[in-house]
Write an enzyme that holds these catalytic residues in place. Structure first.
Site, PDB file in Angstrom:
ATOM      1  N   ARG A 234       0.712  -1.202   0.283  1.00 20.83           N
ATOM      2  CA  ARG A 234       0.192   0.214   0.244  1.00 20.83           C
ATOM      3  C   ARG A 234       1.265   1.435   0.082  1.00 20.83           C
ATOM      4  NH1 ARG A 234      -3.177  -2.926  -1.135  1.00 20.83           N
ATOM      5  NH2 ARG A 234      -4.612  -3.546  -0.573  1.00 20.83           N
ATOM      6  N   GLU A 263      -4.659   6.902  -5.879  1.00 18.99           N
ATOM      7  CA  GLU A 263      -4.958   6.273  -6.605  1.00 18.99           C
ATOM      8  C   GLU A 263      -6.290   6.065  -7.119  1.00 18.99           C
ATOM      9  OE1 GLU A 263      -4.048   1.908  -6.164  1.00 18.99           O
ATOM     10  OE2 GLU A 263      -2.038   2.422  -5.555  1.00 18.99           O
ATOM     11  N   HIS A 287      -1.110   0.385 -10.170  1.00 22.96           N
ATOM     12  CA  HIS A 287      -1.220  -0.860  -8.431  1.00 22.96           C
ATOM     13  C   HIS A 287      -1.836  -2.060  -9.539  1.00 22.96           C
ATOM     14  CE1 HIS A 287      -3.644  -1.679  -5.094  1.00 22.96           C
ATOM     15  NE2 HIS A 287      -3.592  -2.540  -5.166  1.00 22.96           N
TER      16      HIS A 287
END
Length: 329
Positions: A234, A263, A287
């Site tokens: 994270r 994000e 991601h």
């Protein structure tokens, strides 16, 4: 009862194809992420069911309290800390999850490790621009991989890294020397010791108040010359300004970030540093850790199963205390 179902944050546009959704319900798939609370509430207000993809769209109490039609939240994965499950229970909203495949994140970690170590991106860019070799890569064999957070995914990464001939050094708050010995990994007594003892550091921590901002200037400064840093857990676990300063000063020598504080990553984000990126010292990915065909088929298939089970009055894979509400006529 016909439900209105919102499937959020389907960036790749594959949700409808990856599962057999209830044919009698009205399903709306959204491919973008809304961060403005008022706009998000306006979008979600008509829906009885919301399907969320990991933490792409947080659902805190301040949002849930404004969604009187909402009866069921289905998240990918068995845990989603961006959903206020206590508030959901209080409001009579059931929260269900799915199984997950940690292999996708572990494989991406090794991909990033190889890309950084062998300078794949800058060398590929050179070749495509008519150039040729511009630098020197490094083998993984014989290097020490430091794993920060030795849980399910960290252990998968360790197994893959051993195939490349790497030594494994691990640290987490719960990892003792005895546990490390049983897992056949070397134990670092502290995070600083791990940072100083590894040629490559890979982070696999759950984001919590204890881990937020855990890795900063002191930790990066402790790294070996030439060491690399990876984060596929994270974004907020690391202090991005400290990492960028460290890269400019050579510690770490290179970094790959698959996760980010915000994000999708804003174009004015500080980590979009062209000098660092073009030199091959910084590799950014959007991601991708859990983004694979097999993983998403599992997610969406089980989301549809969760909805069907809830409609039948027998919710499955319930997360948290969750009031196991059933559909209302």
């Amino acid at each position: 009862m016909t439900l209105r179902i919102a499937v959020l944050d389907d960036y790749a546009g594959i949700a409808r194809d990856y599962a057999d959704w209830p044919g009698e319900d009205r399903i709306e798939v959204f491919r973008d992420t809304i961060s403005d609370p008022d706009a998000l509430v306006a979008r979600l207000l008509p829906h009885n069911v919301i399907c969320v993809m990991r933490e792409r769209t947080p659902l805190p109490a301040t949002i849930l309290e404004r969604l009187p039609n909402l009866r069921l939240i289905v998240t990918s994965g068995a845990r989603n800390l961006s959903i206020d499950t206590a508030a959901a229970a209080r409001l009579g909203i059931t929260v269900c999850g799915t199984e997950s495949r940690g292999s996708a994140t572990a494989e991406l970690t090794m991909t990033l490790m190889l890309a950084l170590s062998r300078r794949i991106v800058p060398e590929a860019n050179s070749a495509s621009a008519g150039g040729w070799q511009t630098g020197m890569g490094r083998d993984l064999s014989g290097l020490t991989l430091g794993i920060v957070g030795y849980g399910r995914i960290g252990a998968m990464v360790a197994r893959l890294a051993r195939v490349f001939g790497m030594r494994i050094l691990a640290w987490s708050r719960s990892l003792t020397p005895e546990k490390a010995a049983a897992l056949d990994v070397d134990h670092a007594a502290s995070l600083t010791e791990l940072m100083a003892g590894a040629d490559i550091v890979s982070v696999h921590l759950v984001l919590s108040e204890e881990t937020r901002g855990l890795i900063g200037a002191a930790e990066f400064a402790a790294m070996r010359p030439g060491a690399l840093f990876l984060n596929t857990s994270r974004g907020p676990v690391i202090q991005v300004p400290a990492l960028l300063d460290g890269l400019r000063n050579g510690r770490p020598a290179g970094a790959a970030l698959d996760v980010h504080d915000i994000e999708p990553l804003p174009q004015d984000a500080p980590q979009i540093d062209r000098d660092l990126i073009d030199s091959g010292r910084l590799l950014l990915t959007p991601h991708l850790g859990y983004v694979s065909e097999q993983t998403f088929r599992l997610f969406y298939t089980q989301m549809a199963e969760d909805i069907a089970a809830w409609k039948a009055g027998a919710p499955i894979r319930v997360i948290g205390a969750g009031a196991q509400s059933t559909p209302k006529a």
